[in-house]
Design a protein around this motif. Sequence first.
Motif, short mmCIF file in Angstrom:
data_model
loop_
_atom_site.label_atom_id
_atom_site.label_comp_id
_atom_site.label_asym_id
_atom_site.label_seq_id
_atom_site.Cartn_x
_atom_site.Cartn_y
_atom_site.Cartn_z
N TYR A 241 0.81 -1.22 0.00
CA TYR A 241 0.00 0.00 0.00
C TYR A 241 0.85 1.28 0.00
N ASN A 242 2.13 1.14 -0.32
CA ASN A 242 3.03 2.30 -0.47
C ASN A 242 3.23 3.08 0.82
N VAL A 243 3.25 2.36 1.95
CA VAL A 243 3.53 2.99 3.24
C VAL A 243 5.00 2.76 3.59
N GLU A 244 5.73 3.83 3.86
CA GLU A 244 7.15 3.74 4.20
C GLU A 244 7.31 3.02 5.55
N THR A 245 8.21 2.04 5.61
CA THR A 245 8.35 1.20 6.82
C THR A 245 9.70 1.37 7.52
N SER A 246 10.52 2.30 7.08
CA SER A 246 11.86 2.43 7.66
C SER A 246 11.82 2.90 9.11
N HIS A 247 10.68 3.42 9.56
CA HIS A 247 10.56 3.88 10.95
C HIS A 247 9.80 2.87 11.82
N ILE A 248 9.66 1.64 11.34
CA ILE A 248 9.06 0.58 12.14
C ILE A 248 10.17 -0.26 12.74
N GLU A 249 10.17 -0.40 14.05
CA GLU A 249 11.17 -1.20 14.75
C GLU A 249 10.63 -2.61 14.99
N SER A 250 11.48 -3.61 14.85
CA SER A 250 11.10 -4.99 15.13
C SER A 250 11.76 -5.41 16.45
N ALA A 251 10.94 -5.80 17.41
CA ALA A 251 11.44 -6.19 18.72
C ALA A 251 11.78 -7.68 18.74
N ARG A 252 12.96 -8.00 19.18
CA ARG A 252 13.42 -9.39 19.20
C ARG A 252 12.54 -10.25 20.10
N ASP A 253 12.25 -11.46 19.60
CA ASP A 253 11.49 -12.47 20.36
C ASP A 253 10.13 -11.94 20.83
N SER A 254 9.51 -11.12 20.01
CA SER A 254 8.20 -10.56 20.34
C SER A 254 7.16 -10.97 19.31
N LYS A 255 5.91 -11.03 19.74
CA LYS A 255 4.80 -11.33 18.83
C LYS A 255 4.09 -10.06 18.42
N SER A 256 3.68 -10.01 17.18
CA SER A 256 2.89 -8.88 16.69
C SER A 256 1.43 -9.08 17.06
N ALA A 257 0.69 -8.00 17.15
CA ALA A 257 -0.74 -8.09 17.46
C ALA A 257 -1.48 -8.80 16.33
N SER A 258 -2.53 -9.51 16.69
CA SER A 258 -3.35 -10.19 15.67
C SER A 258 -4.79 -10.26 16.16
N ALA A 259 -5.70 -10.47 15.24
CA ALA A 259 -7.12 -10.57 15.59
C ALA A 259 -7.80 -11.57 14.67
N THR A 260 -8.77 -12.26 15.23
CA THR A 260 -9.66 -13.12 14.45
C THR A 260 -11.05 -12.50 14.51
N ILE A 261 -11.62 -12.23 13.35
CA ILE A 261 -12.92 -11.56 13.29
C ILE A 261 -13.92 -12.46 12.60
N LEU A 262 -14.99 -12.80 13.31
CA LEU A 262 -16.07 -13.58 12.73
C LEU A 262 -17.16 -12.61 12.27
N VAL A 263 -17.55 -12.73 11.01
CA VAL A 263 -18.60 -11.87 10.46
C VAL A 263 -19.82 -12.73 10.16
N ASN A 264 -20.96 -12.36 10.75
CA ASN A 264 -22.20 -13.08 10.51
C ASN A 264 -22.71 -12.79 9.10
N GLU A 265 -22.88 -13.84 8.30
CA GLU A 265 -23.26 -13.67 6.90
C GLU A 265 -24.59 -12.95 6.74
N LYS A 266 -25.55 -13.21 7.61
CA LYS A 266 -26.89 -12.65 7.45
C LYS A 266 -26.98 -11.20 7.93
N THR A 267 -26.32 -10.90 9.05
CA THR A 267 -26.48 -9.58 9.66
C THR A 267 -25.29 -8.64 9.48
N GLY A 268 -24.13 -9.19 9.18
CA GLY A 268 -22.93 -8.37 9.09
C GLY A 268 -22.33 -8.05 10.45
N ASP A 269 -22.96 -8.54 11.54
CA ASP A 269 -22.40 -8.33 12.88
C ASP A 269 -21.05 -9.01 13.01
N ARG A 270 -20.19 -8.46 13.88
CA ARG A 270 -18.85 -9.00 14.04
C ARG A 270 -18.60 -9.43 15.47
#
Length: 309
Positions: A61-90
């Motif tokens: 998406y053309n976002v410059e990443t040179s100012h992002i630091e990677s922390a050793r032995d660390s996990k990045s944030a993540s999410a699981t999103i369930l979307v209801n097919e009928k209602t669109g609720d999450r």
Amino acid sequence: MVKAFPTGREVQEAVMTAVDGGGPVATALATAGKYGLDTVMIDVIGDDIGGTHILDDFDYYNVETSHIESARDSKSASATILVNEKTGDRAIFFERSTAPELESLDKHKACIEGGHILHINGRHRKCLIEAMTICKQSGNLVSLDGGANRYDEGLKDITRASDIVIVARDYAEEYTGTKDLEEACRIIHERGAYIAGVTDGAEGSYFVWPDGTFYRCPAFPQYTVLDTTGAGDSFHGAFLTVIAKTIRNMRVECEGRRSAREVLLDCSNTIFESAADFASAVASLNTQRLGGRSGLPSLEDAVALANSR
């Protein structure tokens, strides 16, 4: 996407799935990057496979990443999103990153000084006030995304000190103490924001511009809504795309002799209204596909819908 949310132990086949980047500021920058704005992300992520995906997606998406630091032995944030097919609720299940917050802005100060707008959502509070101070002393603007279910008392002063404040309905109600969204915009404006806005999903958005003019921006309705994930984040990115491009072009014309703040205050309300309409169009079209960024429309489609008002 699932046919129904689980109510207990069960196995069901997913209707469809998508792996996508997320995060309020991150998705706003991805949106702006897609539409031709120069953007830079300042953050700390894990050195895991999730962090690799985050960097690759920013590059896409053309976002410059040179100012992002990677922390050793660390996990990045993540999410699981369930979307209801009928209602669109999450239903959202997330895991926080184990990477530490930013401890110093030494590596990032010149980047903040050299931009036009610093977009924040309240993370990295150890350095956030300093970053805002650097930004404002450089004559640049601070933009705050006050997302749904995110307001706390620690954000009160941050909100007051921001120049562009666009927040979700519940954030506005807690911050201002009123449920009248026009009144909420006026209170946010009176407390220091040049541009004050409140988003309310399918009900559209409400704004007060620097000169005190109120603007009601209706949403662009869709016959069906597949997934609202990232709609608010892409709204911010699209809005800031118009504002930042305007500021950039006007500063080039005057050879950089005016601050971003001075240029903003000299803009006509027509520019602000076009930014709101464009943002509303992008957010609306983004609901037509699964994921927060995969559904971002082409610039041509978004402009066409915005101009159909």
